[in-house]
Each structure stands twice: as C-alpha cells, then as structure tokens.
Design a protein around this motif. Structure first.
Motif, PDB file in Angstrom:
ATOM      1  N   TRP A   1      -6.652   8.901   2.162  1.00  0.00           N
ATOM      2  CA  TRP A   1      -6.103  10.044   2.907  1.00  0.00           C
ATOM      3  C   TRP A   1      -4.644   9.798   3.289  1.00  0.00           C
ATOM      4  O   TRP A   1      -3.806  10.680   3.237  1.00  0.00           O
ATOM      5  N   ASN A   2      -4.327   8.543   3.659  1.00  0.00           N
ATOM      6  CA  ASN A   2      -2.951   8.215   4.035  1.00  0.00           C
ATOM      7  C   ASN A   2      -2.015   8.201   2.835  1.00  0.00           C
ATOM      8  O   ASN A   2      -0.842   8.556   2.947  1.00  0.00           O
ATOM      9  N   TYR A   3      -2.528   7.733   1.697  1.00  0.00           N
ATOM     10  CA  TYR A   3      -1.674   7.563   0.525  1.00  0.00           C
ATOM     11  C   TYR A   3      -1.589   8.817  -0.342  1.00  0.00           C
ATOM     12  O   TYR A   3      -0.871   8.819  -1.335  1.00  0.00           O
ATOM     13  N   LYS A   4      -2.321   9.859   0.016  1.00  0.00           N
ATOM     14  CA  LYS A   4      -2.439  11.024  -0.878  1.00  0.00           C
ATOM     15  C   LYS A   4      -1.082  11.639  -1.196  1.00  0.00           C
ATOM     16  O   LYS A   4      -0.761  11.927  -2.360  1.00  0.00           O
ATOM     17  N   PHE A   5      -0.271  11.835  -0.174  1.00  0.00           N
ATOM     18  CA  PHE A   5       1.041  12.452  -0.401  1.00  0.00           C
ATOM     19  C   PHE A   5       1.892  11.602  -1.329  1.00  0.00           C
ATOM     20  O   PHE A   5       2.526  12.096  -2.262  1.00  0.00           O
TER      21      PHE A   5
ATOM     22  N   PHE B   1     -15.829   3.481   6.317  1.00  0.00           N
ATOM     23  CA  PHE B   1     -15.017   4.422   5.521  1.00  0.00           C
ATOM     24  C   PHE B   1     -13.522   4.118   5.591  1.00  0.00           C
ATOM     25  O   PHE B   1     -12.693   5.022   5.541  1.00  0.00           O
ATOM     26  N   LEU B   2     -13.183   2.831   5.685  1.00  0.00           N
ATOM     27  CA  LEU B   2     -11.763   2.454   5.713  1.00  0.00           C
ATOM     28  C   LEU B   2     -11.072   2.803   4.400  1.00  0.00           C
ATOM     29  O   LEU B   2      -9.898   3.177   4.398  1.00  0.00           O
ATOM     30  N   ASN B   3     -11.789   2.677   3.277  1.00  0.00           N
ATOM     31  CA  ASN B   3     -11.177   2.988   1.980  1.00  0.00           C
ATOM     32  C   ASN B   3     -10.780   4.449   1.890  1.00  0.00           C
ATOM     33  O   ASN B   3      -9.746   4.792   1.320  1.00  0.00           O
ATOM     34  N   TYR B   4     -11.636   5.336   2.469  1.00  0.00           N
ATOM     35  CA  TYR B   4     -11.294   6.758   2.465  1.00  0.00           C
ATOM     36  C   TYR B   4     -10.080   7.041   3.340  1.00  0.00           C
ATOM     37  O   TYR B   4      -9.286   7.940   3.054  1.00  0.00           O
TER      38      TYR B   4
ATOM     39  N   SER C   1     -10.869  -3.935   4.574  1.00  0.00           N
ATOM     40  CA  SER C   1     -11.751  -3.526   3.479  1.00  0.00           C
ATOM     41  C   SER C   1     -11.614  -4.395   2.237  1.00  0.00           C
ATOM     42  O   SER C   1     -12.521  -4.443   1.415  1.00  0.00           O
ATOM     43  N   TRP C   2     -10.494  -5.116   2.077  1.00  0.00           N
ATOM     44  CA  TRP C   2     -10.313  -5.887   0.849  1.00  0.00           C
ATOM     45  C   TRP C   2     -11.171  -7.145   0.815  1.00  0.00           C
ATOM     46  O   TRP C   2     -11.526  -7.635  -0.255  1.00  0.00           O
ATOM     47  N   LEU C   3     -11.542  -7.687   1.974  1.00  0.00           N
ATOM     48  CA  LEU C   3     -12.212  -8.988   1.981  1.00  0.00           C
ATOM     49  C   LEU C   3     -13.616  -8.938   1.357  1.00  0.00           C
ATOM     50  O   LEU C   3     -13.926  -9.766   0.497  1.00  0.00           O
ATOM     51  N   PRO C   4     -14.500  -7.976   1.709  1.00  0.00           N
ATOM     52  CA  PRO C   4     -15.788  -7.916   0.991  1.00  0.00           C
ATOM     53  C   PRO C   4     -15.635  -7.537  -0.478  1.00  0.00           C
ATOM     54  O   PRO C   4     -16.425  -7.976  -1.312  1.00  0.00           O
ATOM     55  N   MET C   5     -14.610  -6.746  -0.818  1.00  0.00           N
ATOM     56  CA  MET C   5     -14.420  -6.357  -2.209  1.00  0.00           C
ATOM     57  C   MET C   5     -13.968  -7.534  -3.070  1.00  0.00           C
ATOM     58  O   MET C   5     -14.209  -7.563  -4.276  1.00  0.00           O
ATOM     59  N   ALA C   6     -13.312  -8.528  -2.460  1.00  0.00           N
ATOM     60  CA  ALA C   6     -12.864  -9.705  -3.214  1.00  0.00           C
ATOM     61  C   ALA C   6     -14.022 -10.591  -3.647  1.00  0.00           C
ATOM     62  O   ALA C   6     -13.813 -11.586  -4.333  1.00  0.00           O
TER      63      ALA C   6
END
Length: 553
Positions: free
Chosen positions: A493-497, A486-489, A195-200
């Motif tokens: 979800w993984n980092y929420k805790f 929806f990779l960012n979501y 997901s980072w490559l198009p955002m860059a």
C-alpha cells in the motif's frame, strides 16, 4: 567436502585464540585501535578503523565457534548438493563480512561489512532458486536496503562535521542518531520491518542456523551496543526503540503460538529474543543485551540444526501437525532440541536463564508504564506457551505423515550438536563469572523475584489450552496471527504510488524518446502533471525538511 573440514578446524582454532584473548583484554581492561587513512578528500580523512577489545574478541569467538559447528554439520547435511562449492564460498564471505562489521567502530569501515552482510544474505536466501526463494530474497534485501540507506545518509550528514568517527559526534545530534536507529531496527527486524525475517527461512537450514543466531539479525543489535553511549542521553530515540521492541516481542510471541511451520516458529522466537535485547538496550543496559545476544546465538543455532534433521526425517515436510513421536527415531537430536528449547524458555540454571532472569529483574526495578510491563510479561508467557506447544506436537502426538524418510543419525552431525548442547548448558554461568558478574548485583523482595516463575507457570497453562482446546483450528485467528499482521500488505500500500510512477518512466525509457510520437509524449506529460498535482504536498514537505537540515547544519 575436505574444504569444509579444513575450514571447521581453522575456525575452532580461531575460537580458542579469540576467547582467551577476550579474557586477557577484559582482565587488563585494555583495547587496541588501529587506523589506516584510505585517502584525503577536501580536508576530510577517509579512514579505516579497527577496534580490538574484549567485546569484539568475545563476539568473534562465538561467531567462529558456531560457524565451525555449522561447517561440520553442512558436510553431511549439504553433502549431496550440486553447488556445494558455491555454498562454501558464500558462507565464508558471510562470516568475513560479519567479522569486519564486529571490529569496525567507524561508519566507513562498518559500511563494508554491513553491505557485505546484506548482499550475501540475499545470495544465500535464493540459494535453492525457486519461486518462493526468489520472492523471500527480494523482500529480505529490500527491507535491509532501507537500513543501508539510513547508514548512507548518516555518512552523508557526518561529512558536514569533518569526520566519520562517531566518537567525535555531539550527543544531541538527533537526525544522525535517528538514521542509525533506522539502520539497526531494519537489520534486526524490529517493527515495522519484521516481515522479512520469517520469509528468509527459504534459505538452507545451515544458513538459517548461522544467519538467525549470531550474524545478520544481531548486526543491528551490535551496532546499537557499540554506539549505546550516544543513545542513552537521548530520550526520544530510547523511547522509540523501547516501544518498537516491546511490540515486536509481543507480536512475534503471539504469532508463534498460531504458526504451524517448524522453521518459522524458531524464526519468530528469534524475533521475540531480538525484541528482548533491544528493549533492555533502550533502558541503558547495553552489556546485558550483549550477554543475552551471545547466549541466544548458541542455543538458537542448535535449535535450527535439530530442526533440519527433523525436516529430513519427515521427508522435507515442515508442518508440525504431521510430526510426532520423533524421539523413537532420532533420540540424540530430540535431546539436543529439548535442552536448547528449555534454554530458550529460561529454565533455571540453563544458559538462557542467566541472561533472561537478570533482564526481567532489572525490568521490575525500572519505572515502567504498567501497560508496557504487562506486554513484557505476556511476551514472556507466550515464549513458554509456543515452546511447550512445539514439544507436544514433536514428542507426544502421534505421527500423521504419510511419507516417512527413515534417517539414521550421523556421528559427525551429532558431534557438532553435542558441543553446542554442552555450551547451552554451561555457557551462561561461564560468561556470567568470567565477564559479567561484577556489573550487576541486585537485591529485591522475594515476591517480586517470583513474578517471573509465576509468569512461566501461566505460560504452561496457556500452552496447554492452545493444544488441548485447539484454538489454532479457529481459522480467522490462525490466518490473522500467522500472517505477520498483514505487514506485507502495508508495504504494498505504501509503495503503490512509487511502483506506478516508476512503471510510467520505464515505459517511456524503453522506447527511444526522440522517436516517440507527439501525442503519446503529450499524454505521458499530462499524466505526469496529474501525479505531480496529486503529490505536490509531499514535495513541499520534502523541501521544508531539506531547508531545516541546511539551517540545522
């Protein structure tokens, strides 16, 4: 401005020197290894290595050539930029970090260039200093830090072996190879770190032309090429990389057919080509992957340069639906865009054809699952379809943009694009005859050989139906396929805790702990105990994992 011309001239000179030196080393089958010991720690030598062979010299020559053209291009494109000096300094440090990584065969020396690439890429993505740039830069650096952690863990685990040189490593050492794989797929944006490559793309266009063609995204592929002999004998790693790269190709090609942002379409095509390089690398053909890496760097940098001029012409609008008939206003740029895009598609006897056709022929000769072979062929078709869709909206549709900035083509920018355009035409055959001709000689049935051409024709039909039948207007399909699936979501979800847990510690640390009230402190401790009860299973897994590592060593 004068600095850019001086740097450009110096890099062209270095390109000529390194290119002829790579030919010389290849013909003699010769290489140099230089070694400096930084310091000695508990009988372990912390050493700095430099490996100079034809692979490193050829890659440095391509990076230098593309960088020199981008410097010329930037002298006009970024001419009115207030912070031009900062741009030049960051660009030079970025190129230096990439060269340092290219000539490093040792994990300690690789780390200098690797971390330099990650840090300076963050500074370049946030160059324009707005909300979108800051958000994109944070996603970019956090995804890349995962790979940096993999590299650091590799260095930590190899300290048990008494040396940080990979060439003293046992080929069956799975855990270290897994960490290097993690570092490579994060830097080269393979699934699930795509997901980072198009955002860059929030970076300035000259930066996109450099970062997404020959430097940052190719660092992971180059690392795997350098250490490919360790991965060839390990079926687990090869299979993980093979599956990840195929799904990355498929996802990027499918998304590009529904994307409307010009720079993001080109970024997704980069992601698709990186998947192609990783796929053939996982099958054991590391030099063929390197061949496609060099060819891709040339035509992709030209694509981004043309995109930058088009965006200026369209008054900073990147939506391809508002463009059209641009060949009336910027004919030379459109011709360059046309040739580089045909090279991306693998049109016969352009530079991209020599590497892509050879990759597909080797795929047909391999014993590959039919489902995965269909996925590869569909990815090939998607490349043709999104390229033709892009052609239609830029060349043949009518312009719908209300604001139009008349732009007259500059001779200096045209010179930089002309050199890259000539290389997009001839570099494939040139490199094939100079470096790679003796490595691959294939003979196959004519019907198998025509499969690639048939897939290209089917890709033309898909591209026609995408444009004429207006599939992209279906909101549900367009929303899903243009959102990185929806990779960012998934990350959130993984980092929420961890985010909630770190927030509690931040609130505790923000106040003086010795002056915190008794009840508040007890409440915090209770909440921490609740979290520990909920997540003690993860602590148990971690302890078991740590004990296994200890016994393994």
């Amino acid at each position: 401005m004068l600095n850019l011309y001086i740097y450009s001239f110096f890099m062209i000179l270095m390109f000529i020197i390194f290119f002829f030196y790579s030919i010389f080393l290849n013909l003699l089958n010769f290489s140099f290894m230089l070694e400096w010991m930084l310091f000695n720690l508990n009988s372990i030598n912390v050493e700095f290595f430099i490996l100079i062979d034809w692979v490193a010299c050829l890659f440095i020559s391509v990076v230098m050539m593309i960088s020199s053209m981008i410097m010329l291009y930037s002298s006009i494109y970024m001419g009115n930029e207030i912070y031009l000096n900062r741009f030049i300094i960051l660009l030079n440090f970025f190129i230096l970090s990439m060269i340092l990584m290219i000539i490093s065969p040792n994990l300690i020396s690789i780390l200098f260039g690797w971390d330099g690439l990650g840090l300076i890429s963050y500074c370049l993505v946030i160059f324009y200093q707005n909300y979108l740039s800051f958000n994109s830069g944070m996603v970019t650096i956090l995804c890349n830090r995962i790979g940096d952690i993999g590299l650091l863990m590799t260095i930590g685990m190899m300290s048990f072996l008494g040396s940080w040189s990979m060439y003293f490593l046992n080929k069956d050492f799975l855990l270290i190879l897994m960490m290097i794989l993690l570092a490579s797929i994060t830097k080269s944006a393979q699934l699930p770190f795509s997901s980072w490559l198009p955002m860059a793309m929030a970076a300035p266009t000259p930066i996109s032309a450099l970062v997404h063609s020959s430097t940052l995204v190719t660092a992971g592929v180059y690392l795997m090429i350098r250490f490919s002999k360790f991965f060839e004998s390990n079926l687990i790693i090869s299979k993980i990389l093979f599956y990840s790269s195929i799904f990355t190709m498929f996802m990027a090609g499918l998304m590009a057919n529904f994307e409307i942002d010009l720079k993001k379409i080109i970024a997704l095509s980069t992601l698709s080509q990186l998947g192609l390089m990783m796929m053939i690398l996982s099958l054991g053909f590391s030099m063929l992957s390197f061949f496609h890496l060099l060819i891709h760097a040339i035509f992709k940098s030209l694509l981004f340069m043309c995109a930058g001029i088009m965006i200026h012409l369209m008054d900073n609008n990147q939506d391809i639906r508002f463009s059209g008939n641009l060949n009336k206003y910027i004919p030379f740029t459109m011709m360059s865009f046309y040739i580089s895009n045909l090279s991306l598609m693998g049109f016969p006897f352009l530079s991209g054809f020599y590497s892509k056709d050879l990759i597909m022929e080797l795929i047909y000769l391999m014993d590959i699952n039919m489902f995965l072979l269909v996925m590869i062929l569909l990815s090939l078709m998607f490349t043709i379809s999104y390229s033709l869709r892009l052609f239609y909206f830029i060349f043949f549709s009518s312009m719908k943009n209300k604001s139009f900035n008349y732009y007259e083509e500059n001779m200096l920018m045209n010179l930089s694009m002309l050199i890259l355009m000539m290389l997009s035409l001839f570099s494939g055959s040139l490199m094939m005859w100079l470096f790679f001709f003796n490595d691959y000689f294939l003979f196959m049935n004519i019907f198998i050989k025509l499969i690639t051409m048939i897939m290209m024709i089917l890709g033309v039909m898909i591209g026609y139906s995408m444009v004429m039948k207006n599939f992209m207007n279906l909101y549900v399909l367009s929303y899903f396929f243009s959102s990185m699936w929806f990779l960012n979501y998934m990350y959130v979800w993984n980092y929420k805790f961890f985010l909630i847990f770190s927030l509690k510690f931040y609130m505790l640390d923000k106040s003086w702990i010795e002056f915190v009230g008794k009840n508040l402190l007890l409440n915090v401790i209770k909440k921490m105990m609740i979290y520990l009860n909920l997540y003690k299973i993860f602590m148990f897994i971690f302890l078991i994992f740590f004990l296994l590592i200890m016994f393994y060593f």
